[in-house]
Each structure stands twice: as C-alpha cells, then as structure tokens.
Scaffold this active site. Structure first.
Site, short mmCIF file in Angstrom:
data_model
loop_
_atom_site.label_atom_id
_atom_site.label_comp_id
_atom_site.label_asym_id
_atom_site.label_seq_id
_atom_site.Cartn_x
_atom_site.Cartn_y
_atom_site.Cartn_z
N HIS A 22 0.70 -1.14 -0.03
CA HIS A 22 -0.02 -0.02 0.11
C HIS A 22 0.90 1.20 0.12
O HIS A 22 0.58 2.31 -0.57
CB HIS A 22 -0.91 -0.25 1.30
CG HIS A 22 -2.15 -0.98 1.13
ND1 HIS A 22 -3.41 -0.58 1.18
CD2 HIS A 22 -1.92 -2.47 0.81
CE1 HIS A 22 -3.94 -1.82 0.90
NE2 HIS A 22 -3.23 -2.93 0.59
N ASP A 111 -5.74 5.84 2.62
CA ASP A 111 -6.05 4.72 1.73
C ASP A 111 -7.45 4.09 2.05
O ASP A 111 -8.01 4.36 3.41
CB ASP A 111 -5.06 3.63 2.43
CG ASP A 111 -4.86 2.39 2.05
OD1 ASP A 111 -5.69 1.82 1.65
OD2 ASP A 111 -3.73 1.88 1.98
C1 UDX Z 1 -0.59 -6.56 -0.43
C2 UDX Z 1 -1.44 -7.62 -0.83
O1 UDX Z 1 -1.12 -9.04 -0.48
C3 UDX Z 1 -1.83 -7.36 -2.35
O2 UDX Z 1 -2.42 -8.92 -2.77
C4 UDX Z 1 -2.53 -6.30 -2.58
O3 UDX Z 1 -2.91 -6.11 -3.99
C5 UDX Z 1 -1.63 -5.22 -2.00
O4 UDX Z 1 -1.35 -5.50 -1.07
P1 UDX Z 1 1.88 -7.62 -1.34
O5 UDX Z 1 1.37 -9.04 -1.08
O6 UDX Z 1 3.09 -7.06 -0.62
O7 UDX Z 1 0.64 -6.71 -1.35
O8 UDX Z 1 1.98 -7.72 -2.87
P2 UDX Z 1 2.14 -6.67 -4.28
O9 UDX Z 1 0.75 -6.04 -4.32
O10 UDX Z 1 2.61 -7.18 -5.09
O11 UDX Z 1 3.40 -5.61 -3.45
C6 UDX Z 1 4.50 -5.81 -2.98
C7 UDX Z 1 5.45 -4.79 -3.42
O12 UDX Z 1 6.76 -4.94 -2.98
C8 UDX Z 1 5.52 -4.40 -5.25
O13 UDX Z 1 5.54 -2.87 -5.18
C9 UDX Z 1 6.96 -5.09 -5.52
O14 UDX Z 1 7.44 -4.19 -6.64
C10 UDX Z 1 7.47 -4.80 -3.99
N1 UDX Z 1 8.66 -5.89 -3.86
C11 UDX Z 1 8.52 -7.10 -3.80
C12 UDX Z 1 10.19 -5.42 -3.88
O15 UDX Z 1 10.47 -4.34 -4.24
N2 UDX Z 1 10.91 -6.61 -3.70
C13 UDX Z 1 10.64 -7.74 -3.47
O16 UDX Z 1 11.54 -8.59 -3.33
C14 UDX Z 1 9.09 -8.03 -3.69
#
Ligand code: UDX
Length: 456
Positions: A22, A111
């Site tokens: 987020h 948010d």
């Molecule tokens: C959470 C929820 O799980 C997701 O489904 C929802 O849509 C948003 O909130 P998350 O699970 O962390 O997020 O997944 P995602 O939305 O893909 O966000 C992860 C972020 O971390 C991305 O911006 C990605 O670029 C970043 N990231 C991930 C990194 O910078 N490095 C990594 O090694 C892994």
C-alpha cells in the site's frame, strides 16, 4: 522532471496503510501529484525518520510513537487499532503545524482501507479523498458485497455473474469472499470501504481506462472514480520524473547489487523471477514442490524468500542452487522486472506486482495465495492473456510437474509467443496512460486544478 513552478502552494497529505503493497503505489502517486505543482507530504508509520526527499518532490512526516520491535508481537487488529489511535492524535497536530508555518493543508488522501479517516479530515477542516490500492474488478466485487448483490456465504459450486466482469468461478473471487471462516471480519472490513464513499471529495483507483474498461464503467455509474495508474516510477514508463528512489520507504532491505550483477551475467529472457510479495507465506510442502519444479525446469531463477520464510527452504535445494539459482531475501523488484535477462515472473499476483509486470511486459505464471490475488490471476490469464495460471491439486498444493509445465508455457513455444505479443501491447497502453496527456495523467491534472480552485 521538475515541478511546475509559480503555482500557489496547495498542500496535500497522503496517508498510506503502513504495509509495503500500500505504501508503494501511494508513494508513486505522491510523486506524480507533486510534479503538478502541489506540495505533498506523505505520512509514514515507521521508526525511521524521513527527511524531505533529495529532489524536493515529496516531504515526509513519521507519526510512529512506538518501535517496530514493540509492535512485532501485536496481532493485526491491535496493530490497526494502534495505527488508528496514533493517526487520530497526530494528524491534527501535523495539520496545525503546517498551517502555522505557512503551508496550510487542504486535502487528505487516505488509503481506502481506513474509511474512518474521512470524518477525521472533515473535523480538521480539510477535504477527504480516498485512494483504492486494489484493482477495479476487486473493488467492484467488494462493492457488490456492500450492496448485498452477492449472496454471502457463497455456494461452492456457483459461478458468479457480475455486471462488467467476465464470468467468474467462486475461486476467482478474493479469498475473503469464499474463505470467510479463515479470515473472520476481513470481508466486512473491505466492504466497509464503501460505507461513506458518497461523502468523499475524490476517489482514486490505481488502474487505467483500457485495462479494466467494462468494470470501470460499471463502477463509474456507482461513484465518480478517477483512474490514475499504473503507479510505476516513470523512469520505467514515460521517463518524465525522477528515478525509482524509495526514500527509505522499503520495509525490507533489498540485495540490490547481488541481484543486478547476477542478472547481468545471464542471457536475454533466460531467467525466471519468483516472488510472492511482502505478506504471503507458502506452506513447507508448497515450498518443496516449488523448489523441485524450478529445478526440473532447468531455467535460471532468481527467487525472493523473505527472511521470515527462509527456514522453509528445503536444505538440499539450497546446496543445489548455486549453479542455476539465486536466493535473496528481498530485491529491487522493478529493476529486476525491467532487466533484459528476466523471461518471466512467477508471482502471487498482488496488485502491484501484477501491474508492474504488465507495464514492463514481463509474462507471468500466476500462483495466487489469498486476498485479491485470485481475481488478479484470473484477469492475467483469461482477460489480458499475459500469463498462465497454475492449477492447484485436491489438497490445495501446486505440484512440481505443474510448475515446470507452466514455466515452459510462458518461456518457450507458441503460447509464450502469444503471451509476449500481448504483453508488448499492454506495456504500450500502460505507458500511454501515464505519459503527458495520457488518460491517467489528465486525471491527476484535473484533480490538481480542482484542488487549487477549492483551496483558493
Ligand atoms: C498486498 C496484498 O497482498 C496484495 O494482494 C494487494 O494487492 C496489495 O497489498 P503484497 O502482497 O506485498 O501486497 O504484494 P504486491 O501488491 O505485489 O506488492 C509488493 C510490492 O513490493 C511491489 O511493489 C513489489 O515491487 C515490491 N517488492 C516485492 C520488492 O520491491 N521486492 C521484492 O523482493 C518483492
């Protein structure tokens, strides 16, 4: 890109929910708004103290009054309560402080997960705006729950028909809809994003017009949404702003040099990038199958396993990976996705990861885990056709043979070629949406104009 000079200093506060998925889109959105000549302060809930960004685009205020260490043992509900209590005390203080120093705040963009912020903003005398970090399709599903148009609890066998959406199966819905017992309270919390939506001054969605055309028009008939995505740092898309500096807002420490140097040694499109975002936790059995599937495929792979998950990696696998694979605890995902060596992304389909891969034309193997991810995976595989989705067996595990098969499908052969073509097209459309004069860019511009008018 420089900020537009000469405009009156309209000041906006941005309040993300303090988890990585987020924070990232709201930080990128902050930069885009700031580039239109608005002063933007992003509120963080971290122990780290942030100063004004080096290029002067965005300022930061930390409202943390406890250490991360002391919050570690708190459950999600307690954390949320702590966050809410802190915001209620600190936000009026921040607004008062800026008013006294000549930068009065006119708007709070919060948010959407915290609809209670609306009342707080009104009380302080500033305009409330809600920012939805998930896809429009997912929001439409929660909206249908809010309207009572989805029969809850849902029948396992039913297929679901919702206006503006392709026909979807129960397991394409967000997990909070079909797995209510596992996450008590989550669905009603998400539906509550819409409780006071009619009173909000602006509503932002992190998506773009063509990407979710039909469901967007359905949602537009319900509330005046503004599409402002994809919120990808523009160095990867339209190159108008600064680079993808994270201003220290990464909650995890990336192994940047190790990853980039390793990728540099690999051939174009030869590497499978595997990551499941900042929250999802695979079971030990699933980790074992994934490890074996990667080995069987024989592709190079870069696999992010967060520190908290490391103990689940099969020991034997770690000894065998030195040649073919690199394991890291966090990586600079956007730089990795933009690297020429990466041929596909095995992803949990968090909305940010999905948008990032789609905008950078990286084909996906969708392996959704929970929350909005099954719906995103459905769109990746069946609507945008930029990847394939793994099949889960009767015990809920994705087997190694399935993993190997899906990797091959997106890396080589006819399906891979089709997917690559579609991916190129989506990248072009994503770029068009955010570049100057594009649909999302115009929406941000319009918001800024309206904001300036309303604060004069
Ligand atoms: C959470 C929820 O799980 C997701 O489904 C929802 O849509 C948003 O909130 P998350 O699970 O962390 O997020 O997944 P995602 O939305 O893909 O966000 C992860 C972020 O971390 C991305 O911006 C990605 O670029 C970043 N990231 C991930 C990194 O910078 N490095 C990594 O090694 C892994």
């Amino acid at each position: 890109m420089e900020r537009i000079q000469g405009a009156a200093e309209t000041h906006v506060l941005i309040l993300p929910f303090p988890i990585q998925g987020h924070i990232n889109p709201m930080l990128q959105f902050s930069k885009r708004v700031a580039c239109k000549g608005v002063k933007v302060t992003l509120i963080t809930f971290s122990d780290k103290q942030f100063t004004k960004g080096e290029d002067g685009l965005v300022s930061f205020e930390s409202i943390s009054n406890t250490s991360e260490e002391s919050r570690k043992d708190m459950g999600v509900d307690d954390r949320m309560k702590k966050f809410q209590d802190t915001v209620r005390v600190k936000l009026p203080e921040i607004v008062a402080k800026h008013g006294e120093s000549g930068f009065p705040v006119s708007c709070l963009i919060y948010d959407s997960m915290m609809p209670w912020a609306l009342e707080l903003a009104r009380k302080i005398g500033i305009s409330p705006a809600s920012f939805f970090t998930q896809s429009c399709a997912v929001c439409a599903i929660y909206y249908a729950v809010h309207e009572g148009k989805l029969n809850i609890p849902i029948d396992d066998q039913a297929s679901v028909s919702l206006e503006g959406m392709p026909p979807i199966e129960v397991y394409d819905l967000p997990s909070f809809v079909y797995d209510m017992d596992k996450y008590p309270g989550a669905l009603s919390h998400l539906a509550s994003q819409f409780l006071n939506i009619g009173e909000v001054d602006w509503i932002f969605y992190n998506t773009f017009d063509i990407l979710e055309e039909e469901v967007v028009s359905r949602m537009e008939s319900k509330c005046p949404i503004r599409l402002i995505g994809p919120t990808i740092p523009s160095m990867y898309l339209d190159k108008r702003l600064e680079d993808d500096k994270d201003y220290g807002l990464n909650l995890f420490q990336p192994n940047t040099e190790t990853c980039m140097e390793w990728l540099d040694t690999k051939e174009t499109c030869s590497v499978v990038y595997v990551a499941f975002g900042s929250i999802a936790a695979l079971g030990e059995k699933q980790m074992e199958e994934l490890a074996q599937g990667l080995n069987m495929s024989n592709y190079y792979f870069l696999w992010v396993v967060r520190e908290s998950e490391e103990k689940k990696i099969p020991r034997k696998f770690v000894q065998e990976t030195s040649e073919k694979g690199l394991l890291v605890t966090w990586c600079p995902q956007l730089r990795v996705l933009a690297h020429r060596s990466v041929g596909c992304f095995m992803t949990h389909c968090g909305w940010n990861s999905t948008l990032e891969a789609l905008s950078l034309e990286v084909p996906m193997v969708a392996m959704p885990q929970w929350t909005d991810q099954p719906t995103n995976a459905k769109f990746v595989a069946d609507v945008w056709k930029v990847g394939v989705r793994v099949k889960v067996d009767a015990e809920g595990t994705v087997r190694k043979e399935e993993i190997e098969k899906c990797l091959r499908q997106v890396m080589e052969g006819e399906t891979a070629n089709e997917i690559r073509k579609n991916s190129q097209n989506w990248k072009k459309l994503a770029k068009e949406a955010v570049e100057e004069g594009g649909s999302s860019d115009k929406n941000i511009e319009k918001f800024v104009e309206e904001l300036k008018c309303s604060s004069n």
